[in-house]
Design a protein around this motif. Structure first.
Motif, PDB file in Angstrom:
ATOM      1  N   ILE A 191     -97.925  37.710 -29.509  1.00 20.30           N
ATOM      2  CA  ILE A 191     -96.864  37.074 -28.731  1.00 20.30           C
ATOM      3  C   ILE A 191     -97.166  37.234 -27.239  1.00 20.30           C
ATOM      4  CG2 ILE A 191     -94.408  37.157 -28.153  1.00 20.30           C
ATOM      5  CD1 ILE A 191     -93.912  37.992 -31.103  1.00 20.30           C
ATOM      6  N   SER A 192     -97.174  36.096 -26.538  1.00 22.17           N
ATOM      7  CA  SER A 192     -97.501  36.109 -25.115  1.00 22.17           C
ATOM      8  C   SER A 192     -96.291  36.474 -24.269  1.00 22.17           C
ATOM      9  CB  SER A 192     -98.015  34.730 -24.690  1.00 22.17           C
ATOM     10  OG  SER A 192     -96.920  33.840 -24.545  1.00 22.17           O
ATOM     11  N   GLU A 193     -96.518  36.574 -22.971  1.00 19.84           N
ATOM     12  CA  GLU A 193     -95.439  36.903 -22.036  1.00 19.84           C
ATOM     13  C   GLU A 193     -94.427  35.773 -21.900  1.00 19.84           C
ATOM     14  OE1 GLU A 193     -97.291  38.047 -18.388  1.00 19.84           O
ATOM     15  OE2 GLU A 193     -98.048  39.927 -19.188  1.00 19.84           O
ATOM     16  N   ASP A 194     -94.711  34.641 -22.506  1.00 18.87           N
ATOM     17  CA  ASP A 194     -93.759  33.513 -22.499  1.00 18.87           C
ATOM     18  C   ASP A 194     -92.525  33.822 -23.344  1.00 18.87           C
ATOM     19  OD1 ASP A 194     -95.498  32.081 -20.926  1.00 18.87           O
ATOM     20  OD2 ASP A 194     -96.402  31.004 -22.603  1.00 18.87           O
TER      21      ASP A 194
ATOM     22  N   ILE B 248     -89.124  34.786 -24.780  1.00 20.20           N
ATOM     23  CA  ILE B 248     -87.814  34.963 -24.140  1.00 20.20           C
ATOM     24  C   ILE B 248     -86.924  35.896 -24.983  1.00 20.20           C
ATOM     25  CG2 ILE B 248     -87.868  32.783 -22.873  1.00 20.20           C
ATOM     26  CD1 ILE B 248     -86.124  31.557 -25.126  1.00 20.20           C
ATOM     27  N   ALA B 249     -87.539  36.582 -25.930  1.00 22.10           N
ATOM     28  CA  ALA B 249     -86.839  37.571 -26.760  1.00 22.10           C
ATOM     29  C   ALA B 249     -85.617  37.004 -27.476  1.00 22.10           C
ATOM     30  CB  ALA B 249     -86.460  38.796 -25.927  1.00 22.10           C
ATOM     31  N   CYS B 250     -85.766  35.785 -28.002  1.00 19.09           N
ATOM     32  CA  CYS B 250     -84.639  35.146 -28.695  1.00 19.09           C
ATOM     33  C   CYS B 250     -84.449  35.716 -30.104  1.00 19.09           C
ATOM     34  CB  CYS B 250     -84.849  33.642 -28.762  1.00 19.09           C
ATOM     35  SG  CYS B 250     -86.143  33.131 -29.911  1.00 19.09           S
TER      36      CYS B 250
ATOM     37  N   GLY C 254     -89.775  44.466 -28.771  1.00 19.88           N
ATOM     38  CA  GLY C 254     -90.448  45.418 -27.900  1.00 19.88           C
ATOM     39  C   GLY C 254     -89.709  45.553 -26.583  1.00 19.88           C
ATOM     40  N   ASP C 255     -90.429  45.923 -25.567  1.00 27.24           N
ATOM     41  CA  ASP C 255     -89.845  46.115 -24.243  1.00 27.24           C
ATOM     42  C   ASP C 255     -89.845  44.779 -23.494  1.00 27.24           C
ATOM     43  OD1 ASP C 255     -88.851  47.160 -21.944  1.00 27.24           O
ATOM     44  OD2 ASP C 255     -90.691  48.189 -21.352  1.00 27.24           O
TER      45      ASP C 255
ATOM     46  N   VAL D 205     -92.967  41.869 -30.340  1.00 22.45           N
ATOM     47  CA  VAL D 205     -94.368  42.221 -30.567  1.00 22.45           C
ATOM     48  C   VAL D 205     -94.721  42.106 -32.049  1.00 22.45           C
ATOM     49  CG1 VAL D 205     -94.611  43.738 -28.568  1.00 22.45           C
ATOM     50  CG2 VAL D 205     -93.746  44.670 -30.709  1.00 22.45           C
ATOM     51  N   ILE D 206     -95.983  41.782 -32.303  1.00 20.87           N
ATOM     52  CA  ILE D 206     -96.495  41.647 -33.664  1.00 20.87           C
ATOM     53  C   ILE D 206     -97.420  42.818 -33.981  1.00 20.87           C
ATOM     54  CG2 ILE D 206     -98.021  40.281 -35.146  1.00 20.87           C
ATOM     55  CD1 ILE D 206     -96.973  37.786 -33.620  1.00 20.87           C
TER      56      ILE D 206
END
Ligand code: SF4
Ligand code: SF4
Length: 56
Positions: A5-8, A10-12, A27-28, A32-33
């Motif tokens: 998972i990239s920094e794109d 949005i933690a949905c 994650g923070d 994260v995978i």
């Protein structure tokens, strides 16, 4: 191979319940995978609104 998972992200949280092996956790700031668990099925990418999970 595993998805990452990239920094794109949005933690949905949409991807986590779609993973058949429960490899995705919050994650923070981003999700994260766990590469050790990922079976490269692509379900997370298919369900992500911003295309954050990418095959590595
Ligand atoms: Fe889970 Fe499949 Fe995404 Fe890997 S590619 S993290 S197994 S949903
Ligand atoms: Fe992040 Fe996409 Fe998963 Fe939502 S579906 S938590 S944006 S990776």
């Amino acid at each position: 191979m595993a998805y990452k998972i990239s920094e794109d992200c949005i933690a949905c949280g949409a991807c986590a319940p779609e993973c058949p092996v429960e490899a995705i956790t919050e994650g923070d700031g981003v999700y994260v995978i766990d590469a050790e668990k990922c079976i490269d099925c692509g379900a997370c990418a298919d369900n992500c609104p911003v295309g954050a999970p990418k095959a590595e």
